[in-house]
Design an enzyme around this catalytic site. Structure first.
Site, PDB file in Angstrom:
ATOM      1  N   CYS A  50       0.821  -1.214   0.000  1.00  0.00           N
ATOM      2  CA  CYS A  50       0.000   0.000   0.000  1.00  0.00           C
ATOM      3  C   CYS A  50       0.855   1.265   0.000  1.00  0.00           C
ATOM      4  O   CYS A  50       0.392   2.332  -0.394  1.00  0.00           O
ATOM      5  CB  CYS A  50      -0.949   0.007   1.195  1.00  0.00           C
ATOM      6  N   SER A 107      10.139   2.742   5.845  1.00  0.00           N
ATOM      7  CA  SER A 107       8.680   2.663   5.941  1.00  0.00           C
ATOM      8  C   SER A 107       8.090   3.925   6.554  1.00  0.00           C
ATOM      9  O   SER A 107       8.782   4.686   7.236  1.00  0.00           O
ATOM     10  CB  SER A 107       8.272   1.461   6.801  1.00  0.00           C
ATOM     11  N   GLU A 112       8.554  -0.966  11.151  1.00  0.00           N
ATOM     12  CA  GLU A 112       7.374  -1.845  11.114  1.00  0.00           C
ATOM     13  C   GLU A 112       7.760  -3.210  10.543  1.00  0.00           C
ATOM     14  O   GLU A 112       8.523  -3.297   9.574  1.00  0.00           O
ATOM     15  CB  GLU A 112       6.236  -1.190  10.333  1.00  0.00           C
ATOM     16  N   GLN A 114       5.853  -5.700   9.154  1.00  0.00           N
ATOM     17  CA  GLN A 114       5.100  -6.332   8.078  1.00  0.00           C
ATOM     18  C   GLN A 114       5.851  -6.322   6.744  1.00  0.00           C
ATOM     19  O   GLN A 114       5.707  -7.232   5.940  1.00  0.00           O
ATOM     20  CB  GLN A 114       3.733  -5.639   7.887  1.00  0.00           C
ATOM     21  N   GLN A 118       6.187  -9.055   3.556  1.00  0.00           N
ATOM     22  CA  GLN A 118       5.771  -8.714   2.197  1.00  0.00           C
ATOM     23  C   GLN A 118       6.927  -8.886   1.214  1.00  0.00           C
ATOM     24  O   GLN A 118       6.731  -9.317   0.074  1.00  0.00           O
ATOM     25  CB  GLN A 118       5.245  -7.278   2.168  1.00  0.00           C
ATOM     26  N   GLY A 189      -6.385  -9.857   5.648  1.00  0.00           N
ATOM     27  CA  GLY A 189      -4.945  -9.993   5.506  1.00  0.00           C
ATOM     28  C   GLY A 189      -4.218  -9.725   6.812  1.00  0.00           C
ATOM     29  O   GLY A 189      -4.830  -9.565   7.882  1.00  0.00           O
ATOM     30  N   ILE A 192      -5.217  -6.337   8.679  1.00  0.00           N
ATOM     31  CA  ILE A 192      -6.487  -6.406   9.407  1.00  0.00           C
ATOM     32  C   ILE A 192      -6.352  -7.292  10.633  1.00  0.00           C
ATOM     33  O   ILE A 192      -6.930  -7.007  11.698  1.00  0.00           O
ATOM     34  CB  ILE A 192      -7.612  -6.912   8.475  1.00  0.00           C
TER      35      ILE A 192
END
Length: 437
Positions: A50, A107, A112, A114, A118, A189, A192
């Site tokens: 995103c 980021s 972070e 995540q 990814q 995902g 969420i």
């Protein structure tokens, strides 16, 4: 060949541009196939989240413009528009950028976690699509090792400050009695899942998770005592929701202005806090025009995120130091690999000359020629063939005054001198002369 990292992110492009350049999961295989089919590109991987879309490629000298042109064509954007917000890094700078991305230093939310997951997904997809060769394969493995070291040896992963945490933190400021709020989460995902966990830990226990498949929604909602629904059930769930947070990979908005207007009437215009984390957006921008809706996108979370950055800044400085060591390690390994390739190429060349000379000698022996002459001819031909190219290169270097090559030549071509030389044995005459009378 050149290692290239090219892309856009939350600092260089608005969410409107990022959602146009984002790759859906269905597009990635086709995109990787197109990249690999281009003659200027030998390896390729695509990272699309995103907040960023980045291409990592092994290309020739003109690769940067080729990749930029391809990206604009693929997403039907003017190349000039893309050029204004794109960045690129080459070789060591590309390695450094990838490592900084992997540990979360590049980021929106510093550190972070995540993004590493990814990145691993992007690596796996490129591998399955046969987009990786030896260069990118080694680079990604080296990057993952550095990221693991950073996570282990620094506090970069402490103090949760992810986009999910920032969304929940912002929501908690809107409501006086946050624990009594009802939350509707759209998507199933990792983001969420984190949002649901943060909400539950903050005291929000009335959770509804909506997803295309109910089974996946239940995996998130059930452990937290929440409810799972499918996307067609969202309009009814909106009527009860005080908090709506959405993050899906849908190509078109899921919540439109009309749907939200109808829900507000049923709610008697009780306000709703909405956060759209998705790129492309899940919630139509026009929803934000409604009087009783507070709509935020990922870009709006920046202020909340900035407040938490200081908690990880010391760890980030330590991470930068580890990354520099990682880049140096990569450079060292790459030089060794390059040296190995040169050695293997040189040996193949010498072995080919040897085999040719040997076969010719065997043919002469088979015809009955004098073995002594055959061996002498073999030695003469082999020596000439081995020395021909270096001799010609040295002549050219001398004529062009290439002093660096001329100075390096003795180390490459001449045998090392012994540490000491044995004095010559005395002759009979010398012994006689040295004998005292």
């Amino acid at each position: 060949m050149t290692l290239l990292a090219l892309g856009i992110n939350h600092r260089t492009a608005s969410v409107a541009v990022r959602e146009q350049v984002a790759f859906t999961p269905a597009q990635l295989d086709h995109a990787l196939a197109e990249l690999r089919a281009m003659p200027q590109i030998s390896e390729a991987a695509v990272l699309s989240t995103c907040n960023r879309t980045e291409l990592y490629c092994v290309t020739d000298a003109a690769g940067e413009q080729v990749v930029l042109d391809w990206l604009s064509r693929f997403h039907q954007l003017k190349v000039e528009e893309l050029t204004r917000c794109a960045y690129h890094y080459l070789d060591n700078e590309a390695v450094r950028h990838l490592m900084r991305v992997a540990v979360g230093l590049d980021s929106m939310v510093l550190g972070e976690p995540q993004i590493l997951g990814q990145l691993k997904e992007a690596y796996q997809q490129a591998r399955e699509a046969q987009g990786l060769g030896s260069e990118l394969e080694r680079l990604f493995q080296h990057t993952f090792a550095v990221a693991k070291q950073v996570r282990t040896e620094t506090g970069i992963g402490k103090n949760p400050v992810s986009v999910a945490y920032a969304a929940v933190s912002m929501a908690s400021r809107i409501f006086d009695d946050f624990g009594r709020s009802r939350a509707l989460l759209i998507g199933a995902g990792e983001t969420i899942e984190l949002v649901a966990r943060h909400l539950h830990e903050a005291g929000v226990h009335k959770l509804t998770v909506a997803n295309r498949t109910r089974e996946r929604a239940e995996k998130i909602s059930a452990p937290l005592g929440g409810k799972a629904i499918t996307l067609p059930e969202i309009p009814a769930a909106l009527e009860e929701a005080d908090i709506v947070i959405s993050s899906t990979a849908a190509p078109l908005p899921i919540l439109g202005k009309g749907m939200v207007e109808r829900a507000l009437k049923k709610r008697r215009h009780r306000p709703v806090f909405m956060v759209d984390i998705a790129v492309p957006r899940d919630i139509e921008p026009e929803v934000g025009e409604l009087a009783d809706v507070f709509l935020y996108t990922v870009d709006d979370l920046e202020e909340v995120i900035q407040e938490n950055r200081r908690h990880r800044q010391v760890a980030a400085d330590q991470a930068e130091s580890l990354i520099e060591h990682g880049v140096s390690g990569w450079q060292h390994e790459r030089r060794i690999r390059h040296g190995g390739e040169l050695i293997r190429g040189y040996r193949r060349h010498g072995e080919a000359l040897r085999d040719t000379a040997r076969d010719q000698a065997l043919e002469r022996l088979a015809r009955g020629e004098d073995p002594t002459k055959v061996v002498e001819r073999l030695a003469h031909q082999l020596a000439n063939r081995l020395m021909h190219q270096p001799t010609q290169t040295l002549r050219d270097a001398a004529s062009q005054e290439d002093h660096a090559l001329l100075e390096a030549a003795p180390r490459l071509l001449m045998p090392p001198k012994p540490a000491f030389e044995k004095p010559p044995a005395p002759t009979a005459n010398r012994q006689k002369d040295d004998t005292p009378a």
